[in-house]
Design a protein around this motif. Structure first.
Motif, PDB file in Angstrom:
ATOM      1  N   ALA A   1       1.047  -1.105  -0.051  1.00 51.65           N
ATOM      2  CA  ALA A   1      -0.122   0.102  -0.017  1.00 51.65           C
ATOM      3  C   ALA A   1       0.801   1.425   0.060  1.00 51.65           C
ATOM      4  CB  ALA A   1      -0.984  -0.070   1.329  1.00 51.65           C
ATOM      5  N   THR A   2       2.063   1.145   0.740  1.00 47.44           N
ATOM      6  CA  THR A   2       2.837   2.391   0.823  1.00 47.44           C
ATOM      7  C   THR A   2       3.336   2.662  -0.728  1.00 47.44           C
ATOM      8  OG1 THR A   2       3.645   1.857   3.002  1.00 47.44           O
ATOM      9  CG2 THR A   2       4.956   3.274   1.798  1.00 47.44           C
ATOM     10  N   MET A   3       3.909   1.692  -1.346  1.00 42.64           N
ATOM     11  CA  MET A   3       4.337   1.770  -2.636  1.00 42.64           C
ATOM     12  C   MET A   3       3.302   2.271  -3.689  1.00 42.64           C
ATOM     13  SD  MET A   3       7.844   1.559  -2.829  1.00 42.64           S
ATOM     14  CE  MET A   3       7.654   2.472  -1.368  1.00 42.64           C
ATOM     15  N   GLY A   4       2.132   1.601  -3.452  1.00 43.36           N
ATOM     16  CA  GLY A   4       1.113   1.961  -4.233  1.00 43.36           C
ATOM     17  C   GLY A   4       0.490   3.313  -4.415  1.00 43.36           C
ATOM     18  N   ILE A   5       0.677   3.984  -3.068  1.00 45.21           N
ATOM     19  CA  ILE A   5       0.490   5.584  -3.074  1.00 45.21           C
ATOM     20  C   ILE A   5       1.412   6.163  -3.815  1.00 45.21           C
ATOM     21  CG2 ILE A   5       0.464   7.493  -1.496  1.00 45.21           C
ATOM     22  CD1 ILE A   5      -0.450   5.678   0.723  1.00 45.21           C
ATOM     23  N   PHE A   6       2.824   5.914  -3.747  1.00 49.78           N
ATOM     24  CA  PHE A   6       3.585   6.658  -4.422  1.00 49.78           C
ATOM     25  C   PHE A   6       3.686   6.347  -6.104  1.00 49.78           C
ATOM     26  CE2 PHE A   6       5.913   6.385  -0.105  1.00 49.78           C
ATOM     27  CZ  PHE A   6       5.695   7.937   0.173  1.00 49.78           C
ATOM     28  N   THR A   7       3.112   5.121  -6.243  1.00 50.47           N
ATOM     29  CA  THR A   7       3.083   4.801  -7.788  1.00 50.47           C
ATOM     30  C   THR A   7       2.151   5.436  -8.199  1.00 50.47           C
ATOM     31  OG1 THR A   7       4.007   2.431  -6.984  1.00 50.47           O
ATOM     32  CG2 THR A   7       2.957   2.823  -9.151  1.00 50.47           C
ATOM     33  N   PHE A   8       0.981   5.433  -7.624  1.00 45.33           N
ATOM     34  CA  PHE A   8      -0.385   6.084  -7.990  1.00 45.33           C
ATOM     35  C   PHE A   8       0.096   7.525  -8.405  1.00 45.33           C
ATOM     36  CE2 PHE A   8      -4.278   8.490  -7.728  1.00 45.33           C
ATOM     37  CZ  PHE A   8      -5.149   7.735  -8.426  1.00 45.33           C
ATOM     38  N   ILE A   9       0.820   8.174  -7.346  1.00 48.53           N
ATOM     39  CA  ILE A   9       0.769   9.749  -7.480  1.00 48.53           C
ATOM     40  C   ILE A   9       1.852   9.942  -8.693  1.00 48.53           C
ATOM     41  CG2 ILE A   9       2.222  11.629  -6.430  1.00 48.53           C
ATOM     42  CD1 ILE A   9       0.947  10.585  -3.764  1.00 48.53           C
ATOM     43  N   GLY A  10       2.901   8.963  -8.907  1.00 50.57           N
ATOM     44  CA  GLY A  10       3.866   9.444  -9.775  1.00 50.57           C
ATOM     45  C   GLY A  10       3.349   8.914 -11.299  1.00 50.57           C
ATOM     46  N   SER A  11       2.367   7.871 -11.219  1.00 50.32           N
ATOM     47  CA  SER A  11       1.803   7.953 -12.617  1.00 50.32           C
ATOM     48  C   SER A  11       0.711   8.950 -12.812  1.00 50.32           C
ATOM     49  CB  SER A  11       0.911   6.413 -12.620  1.00 50.32           C
ATOM     50  OG  SER A  11       0.154   6.257 -13.607  1.00 50.32           O
ATOM     51  N   TRP A  12      -0.090   9.428 -12.060  1.00 56.20           N
ATOM     52  CA  TRP A  12      -0.923  10.283 -12.006  1.00 56.20           C
ATOM     53  C   TRP A  12      -0.480  11.623 -12.667  1.00 56.20           C
ATOM     54  CZ3 TRP A  12      -6.334  10.627 -12.081  1.00 56.20           C
ATOM     55  CH2 TRP A  12      -6.893  11.830 -12.154  1.00 56.20           C
ATOM     56  N   ASN A  13       0.936  12.002 -11.985  1.00 60.90           N
ATOM     57  CA  ASN A  13       1.376  13.283 -12.381  1.00 60.90           C
ATOM     58  C   ASN A  13       2.512  12.982 -13.604  1.00 60.90           C
ATOM     59  OD1 ASN A  13       0.325  14.829 -10.383  1.00 60.90           O
ATOM     60  ND2 ASN A  13       2.085  13.937  -8.839  1.00 60.90           N
TER      61      ASN A  13
ATOM     62  N   VAL B   1      -7.097  16.404  -6.449  1.00 57.86           N
ATOM     63  CA  VAL B   1      -8.415  15.731  -5.734  1.00 57.86           C
ATOM     64  C   VAL B   1      -7.939  14.195  -5.575  1.00 57.86           C
ATOM     65  CG1 VAL B   1     -10.479  14.968  -5.301  1.00 57.86           C
ATOM     66  CG2 VAL B   1      -9.902  17.479  -5.807  1.00 57.86           C
ATOM     67  N   PRO B   2      -7.783  13.360  -6.377  1.00 56.47           N
ATOM     68  CA  PRO B   2      -7.425  12.121  -6.243  1.00 56.47           C
ATOM     69  C   PRO B   2      -6.208  11.648  -5.620  1.00 56.47           C
ATOM     70  CG  PRO B   2      -7.902  12.623  -8.876  1.00 56.47           C
ATOM     71  CD  PRO B   2      -7.759  13.821  -7.858  1.00 56.47           C
ATOM     72  N   ILE B   3      -5.047  12.309  -5.808  1.00 59.22           N
ATOM     73  CA  ILE B   3      -4.084  12.241  -5.059  1.00 59.22           C
ATOM     74  C   ILE B   3      -4.120  12.374  -3.535  1.00 59.22           C
ATOM     75  CG2 ILE B   3      -1.679  12.951  -4.610  1.00 59.22           C
ATOM     76  CD1 ILE B   3      -1.437  13.886  -7.699  1.00 59.22           C
ATOM     77  N   MET B   4      -5.049  13.390  -3.140  1.00 61.80           N
ATOM     78  CA  MET B   4      -5.545  13.711  -1.476  1.00 61.80           C
ATOM     79  C   MET B   4      -6.220  12.614  -1.245  1.00 61.80           C
ATOM     80  SD  MET B   4      -6.085  17.754  -1.736  1.00 61.80           S
ATOM     81  CE  MET B   4      -6.138  17.778  -0.048  1.00 61.80           C
ATOM     82  N   ILE B   5      -7.232  12.081  -1.954  1.00 65.51           N
ATOM     83  CA  ILE B   5      -8.113  10.963  -1.500  1.00 65.51           C
ATOM     84  C   ILE B   5      -7.004   9.590  -1.342  1.00 65.51           C
ATOM     85  CG2 ILE B   5      -9.924   9.642  -2.306  1.00 65.51           C
ATOM     86  CD1 ILE B   5     -11.279  12.039  -3.695  1.00 65.51           C
ATOM     87  N   ALA B   6      -6.307   9.381  -2.345  1.00 68.70           N
ATOM     88  CA  ALA B   6      -5.546   8.265  -2.245  1.00 68.70           C
ATOM     89  C   ALA B   6      -4.848   8.039  -0.867  1.00 68.70           C
ATOM     90  CB  ALA B   6      -4.637   8.215  -3.428  1.00 68.70           C
ATOM     91  N   PHE B   7      -4.080   9.319  -0.612  1.00 71.23           N
ATOM     92  CA  PHE B   7      -3.273   9.472   0.495  1.00 71.23           C
ATOM     93  C   PHE B   7      -3.895   9.468   1.658  1.00 71.23           C
ATOM     94  CE2 PHE B   7      -0.734  11.750   3.711  1.00 71.23           C
ATOM     95  CZ  PHE B   7       0.422  11.215   3.433  1.00 71.23           C
ATOM     96  N   LEU B   8      -5.170  10.040   1.791  1.00 67.93           N
ATOM     97  CA  LEU B   8      -6.164  10.056   3.000  1.00 67.93           C
ATOM     98  C   LEU B   8      -6.443   8.774   3.419  1.00 67.93           C
ATOM     99  CD1 LEU B   8      -7.796  12.082   4.905  1.00 67.93           C
ATOM    100  CD2 LEU B   8      -9.706  11.819   3.371  1.00 67.93           C
ATOM    101  N   PHE B   9      -6.708   7.813   2.614  1.00 71.02           N
ATOM    102  CA  PHE B   9      -7.478   6.504   2.753  1.00 71.02           C
ATOM    103  C   PHE B   9      -6.146   5.425   3.068  1.00 71.02           C
ATOM    104  CE2 PHE B   9     -11.087   8.294   1.103  1.00 71.02           C
ATOM    105  CZ  PHE B   9     -12.219   7.778   1.901  1.00 71.02           C
ATOM    106  N   LEU B  10      -5.241   5.659   2.498  1.00 69.36           N
ATOM    107  CA  LEU B  10      -4.225   4.451   2.431  1.00 69.36           C
ATOM    108  C   LEU B  10      -2.622   5.038   3.338  1.00 69.36           C
ATOM    109  CD1 LEU B  10      -3.858   3.696  -1.336  1.00 69.36           C
ATOM    110  CD2 LEU B  10      -4.948   2.359   0.618  1.00 69.36           C
ATOM    111  N   SER B  11      -3.076   6.267   3.988  1.00 72.21           N
ATOM    112  CA  SER B  11      -1.696   6.555   4.679  1.00 72.21           C
ATOM    113  C   SER B  11      -1.489   5.824   5.780  1.00 72.21           C
ATOM    114  CB  SER B  11      -2.062   8.419   5.039  1.00 72.21           C
ATOM    115  OG  SER B  11      -3.210   8.436   5.870  1.00 72.21           O
ATOM    116  N   LYS B  12      -2.410   5.473   6.571  1.00 72.08           N
ATOM    117  CA  LYS B  12      -2.134   4.481   7.720  1.00 72.08           C
ATOM    118  C   LYS B  12      -1.450   3.305   7.273  1.00 72.08           C
ATOM    119  CE  LYS B  12      -6.232   1.657   6.922  1.00 72.08           C
ATOM    120  NZ  LYS B  12      -7.559   1.047   7.425  1.00 72.08           N
ATOM    121  N   TYR B  13      -1.067   3.051   5.953  1.00 78.81           N
ATOM    122  CA  TYR B  13      -0.420   1.770   5.657  1.00 78.81           C
ATOM    123  C   TYR B  13       1.044   2.171   5.563  1.00 78.81           C
ATOM    124  CZ  TYR B  13      -4.358  -0.951   4.489  1.00 78.81           C
ATOM    125  OH  TYR B  13      -5.692  -1.614   4.394  1.00 78.81           O
TER     126      TYR B  13
END
Length: 276
Positions: free
Chosen positions: A195-207, A252-264
């Motif tokens: 999940a940690t790597m998924g957050i950064f991968t999602f952000i990198g792909s989105w940007n 917005v999607p980056i903030m939502i992804a980080f909000l729900f997955l930051s605990k991981y």
């Protein structure tokens, strides 16, 4: 005790200030998205939103199909995140658990690939996908995500520190197959790191801006960063409120992804900190 309370209070104050400072740019962006171009130029920054949100939105969509770009970016980012997470976890599991000839050489190769900037191979990658007929498709944006050296390295180190070999041996004794062991035992244990790597991968792909700009030619296939970059030469760039609104939609999607997955992220960082 009094000294400890004072230090604790100072730390809380500093953390609150840091949180406020980090939030200010996002709040400015949201507020300016509701203001007209004249209000932004004349009054500068204000704490209160205005009533020009719909006007800015109409200006923005008159020059670009922002929701089409949003859906394109979301499709690519989700596919990249899922593929990268699964296949990187599978590869890292193989490096950590199995003993085979050439394992160290292959792992060193992964480490070397981590240090090579992706931009260096952009021309060769373009020629390759051109010869394969994949230009102006999402395949060059999604398929290479299967090979993610840094994620493999990170997950391999996580497995080494958290997955005990006794669990795998017990599952083998019970008759479980190797893929079943991976999916039922290893994969759930790896979820915080994945999940940690998924957050950064999602952000990198989105940007991601350079690669979609190179391989995509049809405007209806543009991702949101490419669409936003194309606005710089249009009249909408003169409307700061519309530009702020477009940036806010893209964030917005980056903030939502980080909000729900930051605990991981916290779980991943603290993994292995306590030894039994």
């Amino acid at each position: 005790m009094t000294k400890r309370k004072i230090v604790k209070a100072i730390l809380y104050v500093l953390l609150i200030l840091l949180a406020i400072i980090s939030f200010i740019p996002f709040y400015m962006m949201i507020v300016n998205a509701t203001r007209s171009n004249a209000e932004i130029l004349q009054n500068g920054f204000t704490l209160f939103p205005s009533a020009a949100l719909m006007e800015n939105y109409e200006v923005l969509i008159s020059y670009m199909n922002v929701w089409k770009g949003f859906s394109n970016s979301l499709l690519v980012a989700v596919c990249v995140t899922l593929l990268s997470s699964y296949f990187s976890a599978l590869t890292a599991y193989g490096f950590a658990v199995y003993q085979f000839k050439g394992r160290n050489v292959l792992f060193v190769s992964v480490l070397v690939l981590m240090m090579v900037p992706g931009q260096l191979g952009l021309i060769g990658f373009y020629d390759l996908i051109k010869s394969m007929g994949f230009l102006d498709t999402y395949i060059p944006l999604i398929l290479p995500s299967i090979a993610a050296p840094f994620i493999v390295f990170f997950l391999r180190q996580f497995i080494v520190s958290t997955l005990h070999s006794s669990l795998i041996e017990a599952a083998r004794i019970d008759g479980a197959g190797e893929l079943r062991i991976f999916h039922r035992i290893a994969f759930p244990i790896m979820m915080p790191a994945i999940a940690t790597m998924g957050i950064f991968t999602f952000i990198g792909s989105w940007n991601n801006y350079i690669l979609p700009l190179v391989v995509l030619f049809s405007p209806e296939k543009y991702t949101l960063p490419v669409m936003m970059g194309a606005l710089r030469g249009s009249q909408v760039a003169q409307n700061l409120g519309a530009m702020y609104l477009g940036i806010a939609i893209s964030v917005v999607p980056i903030m939502i992804a980080f909000l729900f997955l930051s605990k991981y992220i916290i779980s991943s960082i603290s993994a292995g900190a306590v030894k039994e």
